[in-house]
Design a protein around this motif. Sequence first.
Motif, PDB file in Angstrom:
ATOM      1  N   GLY A 134       0.698  -1.210  -0.122  1.00 47.97           N
ATOM      2  CA  GLY A 134       0.036  -0.042   0.068  1.00 47.97           C
ATOM      3  C   GLY A 134       0.863   1.244   0.088  1.00 47.97           C
ATOM      4  N   GLY A 135       0.338   2.306   0.585  1.00 41.56           N
ATOM      5  CA  GLY A 135       1.228   3.536   0.934  1.00 41.56           C
ATOM      6  C   GLY A 135       2.247   3.392   2.014  1.00 41.56           C
ATOM      7  N   ALA A 136       3.177   4.276   1.855  1.00 41.20           N
ATOM      8  CA  ALA A 136       4.190   4.643   2.840  1.00 41.20           C
ATOM      9  C   ALA A 136       3.683   4.964   4.273  1.00 41.20           C
ATOM     10  CB  ALA A 136       5.406   5.343   2.334  1.00 41.20           C
ATOM     11  N   SER A 137       4.003   4.422   5.407  1.00 42.68           N
ATOM     12  CA  SER A 137       3.575   4.791   6.704  1.00 42.68           C
ATOM     13  C   SER A 137       4.699   5.392   7.606  1.00 42.68           C
ATOM     14  CB  SER A 137       2.938   3.481   7.422  1.00 42.68           C
ATOM     15  OG  SER A 137       2.760   3.841   8.865  1.00 42.68           O
ATOM     16  N   ASP A 138       4.324   6.460   8.186  1.00 44.00           N
ATOM     17  CA  ASP A 138       5.282   7.138   8.936  1.00 44.00           C
ATOM     18  C   ASP A 138       5.404   6.351  10.390  1.00 44.00           C
ATOM     19  OD1 ASP A 138       5.298   9.473   7.660  1.00 44.00           O
ATOM     20  OD2 ASP A 138       3.779  10.445   8.643  1.00 44.00           O
ATOM     21  N   ASP A 139       4.840   5.349  10.502  1.00 38.02           N
ATOM     22  CA  ASP A 139       4.951   4.358  11.644  1.00 38.02           C
ATOM     23  C   ASP A 139       6.193   3.048  11.219  1.00 38.02           C
ATOM     24  OD1 ASP A 139       3.013   5.582  13.253  1.00 38.02           O
ATOM     25  OD2 ASP A 139       1.522   4.430  12.667  1.00 38.02           O
ATOM     26  N   VAL A 140       6.449   3.246  10.134  1.00 39.28           N
ATOM     27  CA  VAL A 140       7.441   2.184   9.603  1.00 39.28           C
ATOM     28  C   VAL A 140       8.684   2.852   9.357  1.00 39.28           C
ATOM     29  CG1 VAL A 140       7.969   0.512   7.724  1.00 39.28           C
ATOM     30  CG2 VAL A 140       5.718   0.802   8.495  1.00 39.28           C
ATOM     31  N   VAL A 141       9.680   2.129   9.964  1.00 39.18           N
ATOM     32  CA  VAL A 141      11.184   2.891   9.891  1.00 39.18           C
ATOM     33  C   VAL A 141      11.805   2.680   8.522  1.00 39.18           C
ATOM     34  CG1 VAL A 141      13.602   2.654  10.779  1.00 39.18           C
ATOM     35  CG2 VAL A 141      11.729   2.154  12.498  1.00 39.18           C
ATOM     36  N   ARG A 142      11.470   1.737   7.898  1.00 42.17           N
ATOM     37  CA  ARG A 142      12.132   1.427   6.510  1.00 42.17           C
ATOM     38  C   ARG A 142      10.840   1.006   5.541  1.00 42.17           C
ATOM     39  NH1 ARG A 142      17.542   0.914   5.957  1.00 42.17           N
ATOM     40  NH2 ARG A 142      17.720  -0.791   4.231  1.00 42.17           N
ATOM     41  N   ASN A 143      10.219   1.921   5.097  1.00 42.05           N
ATOM     42  CA  ASN A 143       9.266   1.603   3.943  1.00 42.05           C
ATOM     43  C   ASN A 143       9.715   0.902   2.941  1.00 42.05           C
ATOM     44  OD1 ASN A 143       6.443   2.721   4.923  1.00 42.05           O
ATOM     45  ND2 ASN A 143       7.944   4.255   5.661  1.00 42.05           N
ATOM     46  N   PHE A 144      10.658   1.550   2.488  1.00 39.97           N
ATOM     47  CA  PHE A 144      11.632   1.072   1.152  1.00 39.97           C
ATOM     48  C   PHE A 144      12.876   0.611   1.492  1.00 39.97           C
ATOM     49  CE2 PHE A 144       8.275   4.001  -0.342  1.00 39.97           C
ATOM     50  CZ  PHE A 144       8.101   3.656  -1.701  1.00 39.97           C
ATOM     51  N   ALA A 145      13.276  -0.637   0.803  1.00 42.60           N
ATOM     52  CA  ALA A 145      14.611  -1.079   0.950  1.00 42.60           C
ATOM     53  C   ALA A 145      15.102  -1.654  -0.332  1.00 42.60           C
ATOM     54  CB  ALA A 145      14.554  -2.177   2.030  1.00 42.60           C
ATOM     55  N   LEU A 146      16.435  -1.719  -0.413  1.00 41.47           N
ATOM     56  CA  LEU A 146      17.330  -2.411  -1.282  1.00 41.47           C
ATOM     57  C   LEU A 146      17.530  -3.839  -1.159  1.00 41.47           C
ATOM     58  CD1 LEU A 146      19.350   0.355  -2.931  1.00 41.47           C
ATOM     59  CD2 LEU A 146      17.181  -0.437  -3.993  1.00 41.47           C
ATOM     60  N   TYR A 147      17.373  -4.907  -1.944  1.00 42.06           N
ATOM     61  CA  TYR A 147      17.833  -6.066  -1.615  1.00 42.06           C
ATOM     62  C   TYR A 147      18.900  -6.777  -2.781  1.00 42.06           C
ATOM     63  CZ  TYR A 147      14.572  -6.777   2.211  1.00 42.06           C
ATOM     64  OH  TYR A 147      13.794  -6.577   3.315  1.00 42.06           O
ATOM     65  N   ALA A 148      19.652  -7.484  -2.363  1.00 41.25           N
ATOM     66  CA  ALA A 148      20.480  -8.114  -3.406  1.00 41.25           C
ATOM     67  C   ALA A 148      20.095  -9.631  -3.497  1.00 41.25           C
ATOM     68  CB  ALA A 148      22.184  -7.981  -3.084  1.00 41.25           C
ATOM     69  N   TRP A 149      20.170 -10.351  -4.745  1.00 41.17           N
ATOM     70  CA  TRP A 149      19.745 -11.598  -4.700  1.00 41.17           C
ATOM     71  C   TRP A 149      20.481 -12.400  -5.791  1.00 41.17           C
ATOM     72  CZ3 TRP A 149      15.228 -13.652  -8.227  1.00 41.17           C
ATOM     73  CH2 TRP A 149      14.922 -14.879  -7.625  1.00 41.17           C
TER      74      TRP A 149
END
Length: 374
Positions: free
Chosen positions: A292-307
């Motif tokens: 959904g949308g980003a939340s101010d209650d979440v420390v890291r809404n977005f993140a990068l991952y290597a795979w």
Amino acid sequence: LPSALPIALAACGGGSSSNSGSTPAGQNPSTNNPPTTSTPEPEPELVGEQSFKPNAGTTEGSSDASTAFALADGWMLVADDESNVLRVYPRAGGAAVLEWSYELNGPMFPKELDLEAGARIGDTLYLIGSHSNKKDGADAMADRSHLFAVKTSGTGVQTQFSYVGQFASLETQLVAWDSSNQHGLGANHFGFAVSAGAGVIPEQVNGFSIEGMAAAPGDAALWLGFRPPLADTSARNQALIVPVTNYAALVGGSATQATFGTPIQLDLGGRGIRSIDKGTDGKYLFTAGPAGGASDDVVRNFALYAWDGDPLSAPVELANDLDALRKTSKGSFESVVEVPGPVAAGTQVQLLLDNGDTVWEGKSAVSKDLPPAV
């Protein structure tokens, strides 16, 4: 007026919680489980920042960058999820120098495709609509459910486009594949029939929206990366990739039935897929974000991952703090122009933001509601 942030990939420092975004057994899943993650130490990864303007005289907006491709000599090709155009921009920032409309050319889609993802295989770009409902849940299959391909040559103002073809039945066939248990995980394991149904708001964990796409190793398939739904219908905590193995035949017109490979479920900390990009080492970089949308209650809404591309391997969260970058740049991370080196610490990547809902200084309306040339 999208913006871009070149950053250096930071060393691995995060890690997905084993129960990120999960729901206790016996309870119905939330419609918008927030991502959860351990918090890596912040990294000083920002290299620079650029902003971009549409080409002079355009009648289409340019705030909602959704996928991009690097071109030679410092140029890039950028798609927009609010306009049926592809634009060529200087990667260093500035105004677009070329616009190619796929409403007037190629597939000639008369209404907004909501183009969200693309993958390049050789000189061919595969581009896909979100296949989602509208934000209010209204059905938009006829407009958004298209995969099309175009060949490109040249760069900058000399960039040329040659239309290949398109396929418009992926959503219907994905629903049938899931509901008839063709993947062997149980009928309706992913809940596609409900998620894609009319009336379902797309931006939630049980919604339906394709926002990432990449070529599998050896170009054996096109991987469709879902923002939602998260898998499965009970936990809703795993990001989902569905391979399409006969993609070239579909857009070329020699096949009318998609063949799907074994689905891949990955732990991205309760996040969905916003983009998938392959590095020169054959590994993949995920841009992950909330369903959904980003939340101010979440420390890291977005993140990068290597795979490493192995379905049995777990993606590893990188330490880049995308949410800290969003506070200054605004917008939502949607795409990476390219990964010009290995998916490893030190490689610089250029992230594009969707600034459609940004209110710029001196303006009273969100960016996507401004006149096209503003």
